[in-house]
Design a protein around this motif. Structure first.
Motif, PDB file in Angstrom:
ATOM      1  N   GLY A  49       0.107   8.054  10.670  1.00 25.08           N
ATOM      2  CA  GLY A  49       0.257   8.463   9.276  1.00 25.08           C
ATOM      3  C   GLY A  49      -0.546   9.667   8.876  1.00 25.08           C
ATOM      4  N   CYS A  62      -4.494   4.239   6.144  1.00 27.30           N
ATOM      5  CA  CYS A  62      -3.057   4.402   5.892  1.00 27.30           C
ATOM      6  C   CYS A  62      -2.391   3.065   5.578  1.00 27.30           C
ATOM      7  CB  CYS A  62      -2.379   5.068   7.087  1.00 27.30           C
ATOM      8  SG  CYS A  62      -2.665   6.853   7.159  1.00 27.30           S
ATOM      9  N   GLN A  66      -0.259   2.475   2.312  1.00 28.40           N
ATOM     10  CA  GLN A  66       1.109   1.973   2.403  1.00 28.40           C
ATOM     11  C   GLN A  66       1.312   0.757   1.507  1.00 28.40           C
ATOM     12  OE1 GLN A  66       1.600   1.387   6.621  1.00 28.40           O
ATOM     13  NE2 GLN A  66       2.320   3.472   6.969  1.00 28.40           N
ATOM     14  N   ASP A  73       7.157   7.234   2.822  1.00 25.60           N
ATOM     15  CA  ASP A  73       7.030   7.266   4.282  1.00 25.60           C
ATOM     16  C   ASP A  73       5.951   8.297   4.645  1.00 25.60           C
ATOM     17  OD1 ASP A  73       8.665   9.335   3.357  1.00 25.60           O
ATOM     18  OD2 ASP A  73       9.582   9.609   5.327  1.00 25.60           O
TER      19      ASP A  73
END
Length: 227
Positions: A49, A62, A66, A73
């Motif tokens: 990421g 990350c 998320q 994304d």
């Protein structure tokens, strides 16, 4: 030619193309000594990421982002490790105000951003107070140095203590400082690349991403010189 960091003369053989087309000789070039100072990031063994080094899969930072932004994304690209030599360069450029240093990484930036030729490049903005104090936006500066066009899609409303002077918890606690600069139609359906100088916790970048995502871009990616 002069090194775009230490400002000393570079002595090297010119290519045939440079001899025939001298106006195409790059404006910014690092001497061998200065080039060796900076540590390039490797894609292998890095976070999928954010390119944190020595990481397999997705790093803990990350994973947390998320969870907060489940519909985004993650795909961040950075060029160099944020270590002592890069930190010194950034101090000379950003805080000491040596605007000549906008050319230091212009070749590397231009090469890295070639795949984003159909993206709108958006540098993260400074507040008006910080811009007046510093005299330039360091991120816009290195994009200009690389000869890249950009659009100022965001406005920063709040002046705050520089991120470099904050502890990690203080950075993560930063409240949303950005708003859109103009109509969302400029962003809607377009490919956008957010650009900053350094990615540390990701808090600043994700605040910016949150505002851009509210305008429903076709695709959003992020880039920084260092991680």
């Amino acid at each position: 030619m002069i090194c775009s960091y230490c400002q000393k003369k570079i002595i090297r053989n010119l290519s045939i193309k440079e001899l025939l087309l001298p106006w195409q000789i790059p404006k910014g070039e690092l001497c061998t000594r200065c080039k060796a100072l900076f540590v390039p990031l490797r894609k292998e063994n890095s976070c999928l990421g954010c390119m944190r080094q020595e990481t397999t899969g997705v790093c803990e930072d990350c994973q947390n982002w998320q969870a907060e932004y489940p519909r985004y994304d993650f795909c961040h690209q950075a060029l160099f490790a944020y270590e002592e030599h890069f930190a010194q360069w950034l101090t000379d450029y950003k805080f000491m105000g040596d605007y000549r240093l906008r050319y230091t990484f212009c070749q590397e930036v231009a090469h890295a951003l070639k795949p984003y030729s159909d993206f709108i490049l958006c540098p993260l903005p400074l507040s008006p107070e910080r811009l007046n104090q510093r005299g330039f936006n360091q991120t816009s500066g290195f994009l200009k140095g690389a000869g890249l066009a950009y659009q100022e899609l965001l406005v920063r409303l709040k002046t705050d203590v520089p991120q470099s002077k904050k502890k990690r918890a203080e950075r993560l606690a930063l409240t949303q400082p950005y708003v859109l600069n103009g109509s969302p139609e400029v962003i809607h359906g377009k490919k956008i690349l957010l650009v900053d100088d350094v990615y540390t916790t990701g808090r600043t970048m994700f605040h910016a991403a949150e505002v851009i995502l509210s305008a429903k871009p076709g695709l959003l990616r992020t880039f920084s010189l260092a991680r």
